[in-house]
Scaffold this active site. Sequence first.
Site, PDB file in Angstrom:
ATOM      1  N   ASN A  38       0.831  -1.210   0.000  1.00  0.00           N
ATOM      2  CA  ASN A  38       0.000   0.000   0.000  1.00  0.00           C
ATOM      3  C   ASN A  38       0.862   1.256   0.000  1.00  0.00           C
ATOM      4  O   ASN A  38       0.549   2.241  -0.686  1.00  0.00           O
ATOM      5  CB  ASN A  38      -0.921   0.016   1.226  1.00  0.00           C
ATOM      6  CG  ASN A  38      -2.089  -0.948   1.073  1.00  0.00           C
ATOM      7  OD1 ASN A  38      -2.516  -1.235  -0.038  1.00  0.00           O
ATOM      8  ND2 ASN A  38      -2.592  -1.451   2.193  1.00  0.00           N
ATOM      9  N   ASP A  95      -7.038  -6.919   5.039  1.00  0.00           N
ATOM     10  CA  ASP A  95      -6.576  -8.161   4.426  1.00  0.00           C
ATOM     11  C   ASP A  95      -6.820  -9.364   5.325  1.00  0.00           C
ATOM     12  O   ASP A  95      -6.206 -10.412   5.146  1.00  0.00           O
ATOM     13  CB  ASP A  95      -5.091  -8.053   4.077  1.00  0.00           C
ATOM     14  CG  ASP A  95      -4.220  -7.897   5.324  1.00  0.00           C
ATOM     15  OD1 ASP A  95      -4.781  -7.433   6.355  1.00  0.00           O
ATOM     16  OD2 ASP A  95      -3.037  -8.232   5.280  1.00  0.00           O
TER      17      ASP A  95
END
Length: 496
Positions: free
Chosen positions: A390, A425
């Site tokens: 990210n 996640d």
Amino acid sequence: MKLHHKALRLFISVSVIVLTSSFLVYELIASDKAMNAYMRYINEKADSSFLYDRYTNQSIAAHLMRTFSSPKEPASVEQKKTLCNAFDSVNGTHGLNLIEHNYPLLHGTLQTTSTKCSEKLEDIFLLPSFDKAVNANREQKDYGQGLGTLEYKFRYYVDLKNNYVYFYDRIDSRQFAIHNWTFLQKGSLGIDQNDIDGIFTGRTVISSIYQDNLTGKKVMSFLTPVYYTGKLKGVVMVDINKENLKNIFYTSDRPLVWRYLNVTLSDISSGREILVNQSETDLFHYVHYEKDIPGGIRVTLSLDLMYFIVSSWKIFAFYLLATILLLNLVRTHFRLYHNVTRENISDAMTGLYNRKILTPTLEQRLQQLVNAGTLVTFIAIDCDKLKVINDTLGHKEGDRIITHLAKAIQSSIRKSDYAIRLGGDEFCIILIDHPSDLTPRLLERIRYNLKIIAHDISISFSTGVYNMQPNDTIDDAYKASDAQLYLNKQKKRAGV
């Protein structure tokens, strides 16, 4: 839950069909009652017409009996001469007006066994009274009552003593002639022995259905005895053919009924029938009416279901339209409900279940399975180094990795299992009755499918496995699998 919704939808759909069908059945029952009343009206109208015919026969017979019993002057020489001049023989048949109208004193045709005009023919000079009586009754007015008084009907007088028959209407004796005068025993004229026995027992009028020798068709006949000096002399008869019967039974006020109406007359004693009218269709006789009328005749009326369909097409159209609309409404409602429910417990990005699937109901179900000895396995999963991805490649790339992992998980488990995205996640898989020794294979299958789905990028993940124990809550089981995941991740980092 899904099975419950299907059962509920089926129950409501069946209820809708039952509700709309009950309306149709109600209309059918109401129509059946109304048409049964109409069938009684048809029968009563026909019975009134037959009553008039029986009355007419009795009137003619009474007139004949008075004529035969009244004092009479001997026939004059001129009368006998006129009779003998007109007396004729054709093909072995003897009588008057056999081919042409050569004896004006009689309206119709007379056939006799006598070969000469002087044998047993003293009744001939009295037969004009029969013509007069028939004419008088034919001139009766109907007054719109539907009694069939103006119907043409074949009338004749059979003299059983002197063996002659007199037909009111002239017939061509080359086409039809009485040769066998033992009809009392053999019924060659269409008169059964049972009918004659009925007359001898004193019945004033009896009815019979027989094959008419003159036309070759079945007719209904009324027989009325004529007595002279206390003994049976003859029989006055009237034949009512199929066309007469059609006019008598015809539903002029409801022509549509006639198209789908079956009308049958049957002789109770002999079993012979006349099919007066037959329905254009033969689906189902939803109205059936049967009545015995005086004289031994049974009238059977039945109305085909097609009449109800044709006459009540608006009701059928409303029934079908209402049923279709209501069923579609039920279908739309449950589809919307399913979509809303699915959106409520599904993860928008991955399509897997979200945290809302972890309800007390599911927890209770899982505890029941565990208590019954069924293995329930929790697997905690999360991506490795997602934060680095990210930070370096952006959140869009991180979301793509999460989506690939979700697809790999979904394609690897069974329909009875649960794949849940807890957030970010973090994933959780709940396996139902899945052998422990096959769990590593499942994880390898996820890795394999992930390589196929995300062939352009390398994605790894860590897992933690825990078998749910009795009295464990969902939270307990997940925390245990998550703790194992953390340990495995630590080992992986140490190994790196």
